[in-house]
Design a protein around this motif. Structure first.
Motif, mmCIF file in Angstrom:
data_model
loop_
_atom_site.group_PDB
_atom_site.id
_atom_site.type_symbol
_atom_site.label_atom_id
_atom_site.label_comp_id
_atom_site.label_asym_id
_atom_site.label_seq_id
_atom_site.Cartn_x
_atom_site.Cartn_y
_atom_site.Cartn_z
ATOM 1 N N ASN A 70 -5.344 3.389 1.269
ATOM 2 C CA ASN A 70 -4.482 3.172 0.104
ATOM 3 C C ASN A 70 -4.376 3.813 -1.000
ATOM 4 O OD1 ASN A 70 -3.207 1.244 2.113
ATOM 5 N ND2 ASN A 70 -4.485 -0.389 1.413
ATOM 6 N N ILE A 71 -5.538 3.970 -1.539
ATOM 7 C CA ILE A 71 -5.760 4.904 -2.649
ATOM 8 C C ILE A 71 -5.240 6.209 -2.447
ATOM 9 C CG2 ILE A 71 -7.381 6.135 -4.271
ATOM 10 C CD1 ILE A 71 -9.173 3.676 -3.818
ATOM 11 N N ILE A 72 -5.451 6.796 -1.569
ATOM 12 C CA ILE A 72 -4.842 8.418 -1.039
ATOM 13 C C ILE A 72 -3.354 8.144 -0.978
ATOM 14 C CG2 ILE A 72 -4.592 10.097 0.449
ATOM 15 C CD1 ILE A 72 -7.793 9.521 1.099
ATOM 16 N N LEU A 73 -2.804 6.945 -0.464
ATOM 17 C CA LEU A 73 -1.346 6.733 -0.095
ATOM 18 C C LEU A 73 -0.681 6.611 -1.679
ATOM 19 C CD1 LEU A 73 1.170 6.181 1.575
ATOM 20 C CD2 LEU A 73 0.306 3.930 1.726
ATOM 21 N N GLN A 74 -1.389 5.653 -2.469
ATOM 22 C CA GLN A 74 -0.706 5.439 -3.806
ATOM 23 C C GLN A 74 -0.890 6.760 -4.668
ATOM 24 O OE1 GLN A 74 0.033 2.378 -4.844
ATOM 25 N NE2 GLN A 74 0.706 2.988 -6.889
ATOM 26 N N ASN A 75 -1.954 7.430 -4.343
ATOM 27 C CA ASN A 75 -1.794 8.584 -5.479
ATOM 28 C C ASN A 75 -1.172 9.964 -4.747
ATOM 29 O OD1 ASN A 75 -3.144 6.892 -7.139
ATOM 30 N ND2 ASN A 75 -5.286 7.742 -6.978
ATOM 31 N N GLN A 76 -1.298 10.021 -3.663
ATOM 32 C CA GLN A 76 -0.878 11.320 -3.068
ATOM 33 C C GLN A 76 0.266 11.299 -2.019
ATOM 34 O OE1 GLN A 76 -3.911 14.339 -2.607
ATOM 35 N NE2 GLN A 76 -5.649 13.141 -3.506
ATOM 36 N N GLY A 77 0.508 10.029 -1.739
ATOM 37 C CA GLY A 77 1.645 10.086 -0.865
ATOM 38 C C GLY A 77 1.456 9.684 0.537
#
Length: 214
Positions: A70-77
């Motif tokens: 979710n952090i990766i999704l939130q920050n990098q798509g």
């Protein structure tokens, strides 16, 4: 005693996530993703007793995989988050190969190793299939809620409630836990999904902090 260990492990995981991201950023998240995936692969057979019900010891590391995604999704798509699923699959397979190789060791080594980690293809397959399926659902649901509500807390908590329950249900139905009495199986599903949702909700804290640091 197990409850105290559980709380300590959860707080430690949150602190480690924040520190590693602070030092290494995206590369640090990948290191955490690999670490949590390895733990989630080799430890699901081991259990602790919480409220007199068997709970997988890999609970926290398993939920933390969702937090990292979710952090990766939130920050990098969305696309970047989906790409990480290949990393998770490869790490899971590699981890099980290591477990399988351990079975070729002398019997006294194998026995000690399995007492710590376990070596069960059915559990491994159940865990890996459930994890990847749930992560795909999580990415799609989190992304939808994020675009609709534009609130990190709402996106993570609502997607977490649905995804963590689905994860627990699929895992327990696919794994060897079918030998459990129906009442114990039902209780384990409720308690485990409840704990997974609680962990997911608390781990919204590092997700929120890291997203605001961008």
């Amino acid at each position: 005693m197990n409850t105290i260990i559980f709380i300590f492990a959860l707080l430690t995981t949150i602190i480690i996530t924040l520190i590693v991201y602070k030092k290494q950023k995206y590369e640090g998240l990948q290191i955490l993703l690999i670490t949590y995936t390895i733990l989630g692969t080799i430890l699901p057979l081991k259990e602790i007793s919480i409220f007199a019900l068997p709970i997988p010891i890999s609970l926290i590391s398993g939920v933390s995989i969702f937090t990292i995604i979710n952090i990766i999704l939130q920050n990098q798509g969305k696309e970047k988050a989906m790409q990480e699923l290949w990393l998770i699959w490869l790490v899971s397979v590699f981890s099980y190969i290591i477990l399988a190789i351990s079975s070729l060791s002398p019997s006294y080594i194998t026995t000690s190793f399995n007492q710590i980690f376990g070596n069960n293809l059915k559990i491994f397959a159940s865990s890996t299939i459930t994890l990847l399926t749930s992560l795909i659902l999580n990415i799609k649901l989190y992304y939808f809620l994020r675009r609709a509500k534009n609130k990190i807390w709402i996106s993570n908590i609502l997607s977490g409630i649905i995804v963590q329950f689905v994860y627990t249900l699929i895992y327990f139905l696919l794994s060897a836990h079918l030998y459990l009495p129906l009442e114990t199986l039902f209780g384990s599903i409720i308690i485990t999904s409840g704990l997974r949702i609680l962990i997911n909700t608390i781990e919204t804290i590092p997700l929120y902090i890291i997203s605001k640091e961008r």
